[in-house]
Write an enzyme that holds these catalytic residues in place. Sequence first.
Site, PDB file in Angstrom:
ATOM      1  N   GLU A 140      -5.479  -8.461  -0.374  1.00 33.16           N
ATOM      2  CA  GLU A 140      -6.179  -8.168   0.884  1.00 33.16           C
ATOM      3  C   GLU A 140      -7.650  -7.995   0.549  1.00 33.16           C
ATOM      4  OE1 GLU A 140      -4.667  -5.224   3.620  1.00 33.16           O
ATOM      5  OE2 GLU A 140      -2.593  -5.672   3.054  1.00 33.16           O
ATOM      6  N   GLU A 147       0.829  -1.228   0.000  1.00 30.56           N
ATOM      7  CA  GLU A 147       0.000   0.000   0.000  1.00 30.56           C
ATOM      8  C   GLU A 147       0.855   1.268   0.000  1.00 30.56           C
ATOM      9  OE1 GLU A 147      -2.985  -0.295   3.123  1.00 30.56           O
ATOM     10  OE2 GLU A 147      -4.063  -1.828   1.990  1.00 30.56           O
TER      11      GLU A 147
END
Length: 502
Positions: A292, A173
């Site tokens: 995720e 991320e």
Amino acid sequence: MEYGSVSFERDSVIAPVNRRLFGVFVEHLGRCVYEGIYEPGHPSANEDGFRTDVIDLVRELGATAVRYPGGNFVSGYRWEDGVGPREKRPVRRDLAWHSLETNQVGLDEFARWCTLTNLELMMAVNLGTRGVQEALDLLEYSNHPSGTTLSDLRIANGSVEPHDVRMWCLGNEMDGPWQIGHLSADDYGKLAARTASAMKMADPNLELVACGSSGSAMPTFGEWERVVLEHCYEHVDYVSCHAYYQERESDLGSYLASSLDMQHFIEAVAAAIDHVQHKLRSKKEIKISFDEWNIWYMSEDGPSGDASQEWSTAPRLLENAYSVADAVVFGSLLITLLKNSNRVTSASLAQLVNVIAPIMTEPGGDSWRQTTFYPFAATSRLAQGNVLRPRIIVDGYNTAAYGEAPLLDAVATHSKKNGSTSIFLVNRTQDKPLTARINVESLGVQSITEAFGIHDEDAYAQNVFHEQNRVRPIPNSTAKLHNGILTIVLPPISWTAVSLSD
Ligand code: AHR
């Protein structure tokens, strides 16, 4: 009663079922590792300190791969802290979750745990505070057979065989301002390209994942993918997607339709991949690693955690309890991942134990299955062979978040080798059952092997410490097969699996 019609054709194949779709995620976060998979004093602990009751549940879950060690955690992690004699390992502050990391579990122990749980290990490298050299060092330690300083160090630490990690995430991320060392798309794209090309000099067969946007709501979503991939397209094999869903403002209708957002997200990232591929005139096809995904009630326990637990070891963070409605949405997300098997070839349920997890544990005590455990375990067990494209005709209902949403969603898999077909269905109707008429004539099925689902009069029923088996799969005796037509009554707000034999 509502009605829906579905048909599956043997030749309407989306892609083979990729076993990596049933991956999970273990981060050094809260009680996922410590008190989750690892608890030396627990009555069930093995000689490494791993809880064997949890190992049994992970096997039952049918997980196939595991992403490790983060997550936000990885962006401040020094992998060297977690290898060598345990008594010499440093205790560090984890800035991502404001916890203390004792490093009692590191790469070598975790790789041993993966062997016990039959999970393929998928590693993430730290591109937050570190860079190309540290990624290469970790790769050498992990994968080189012997005869170099770092591979011999691994051997001296007890791991004689290389860990042979094939899939590596290039950071985590990196678009998020919450990420330690977060970067602009331009800077990250360049760093990912440099790291990936160096790692592939060590082993051209590695499979590398570039960070996509950390969510489709990020202001940079889309543009981030384009810029990053323009830098690293030829060096990487996947771009990642992350998505978490939750019921907001008691809007159950919108929540039940969350998979529409996941579908849109996948289509948008696939379009960004195609755009860059054509722009670069590349022959290479990059896939999506949805590494995720889950239900996460962030509002209850946000990323910053609970201030009273700051700088403690294994604090109770992100310990969401899941309901029947959550399991139904969760099941529909699995249906969506399967339906996109041609683009999404790897996925990781985030996470595995205690932290937004299908498995919960108490220190010194029980472990149990959350409601979401069941759709995952059943889909992993039953999805075999090829994924078949559904044709669905059903009414829709209006949602505030996504406009019109179909009442029913479904996907099937068919294995010629096993002589089996599996169908996964979701009924989003809130107050009525729905009769599904499913044409499976072309699949040559002869009998129903099993039909069961998740449903409860109380859509908010949960499995909690004091009532661990409140929600379990319930057999569905309404399933009937006649002349190639399967009919089944799906209760309101339900997820269902049916398996059929040739
Ligand atoms: O899974 C929990 C967190 O969600 C991960 O650490 C991070 O990558 C994401 O924001």
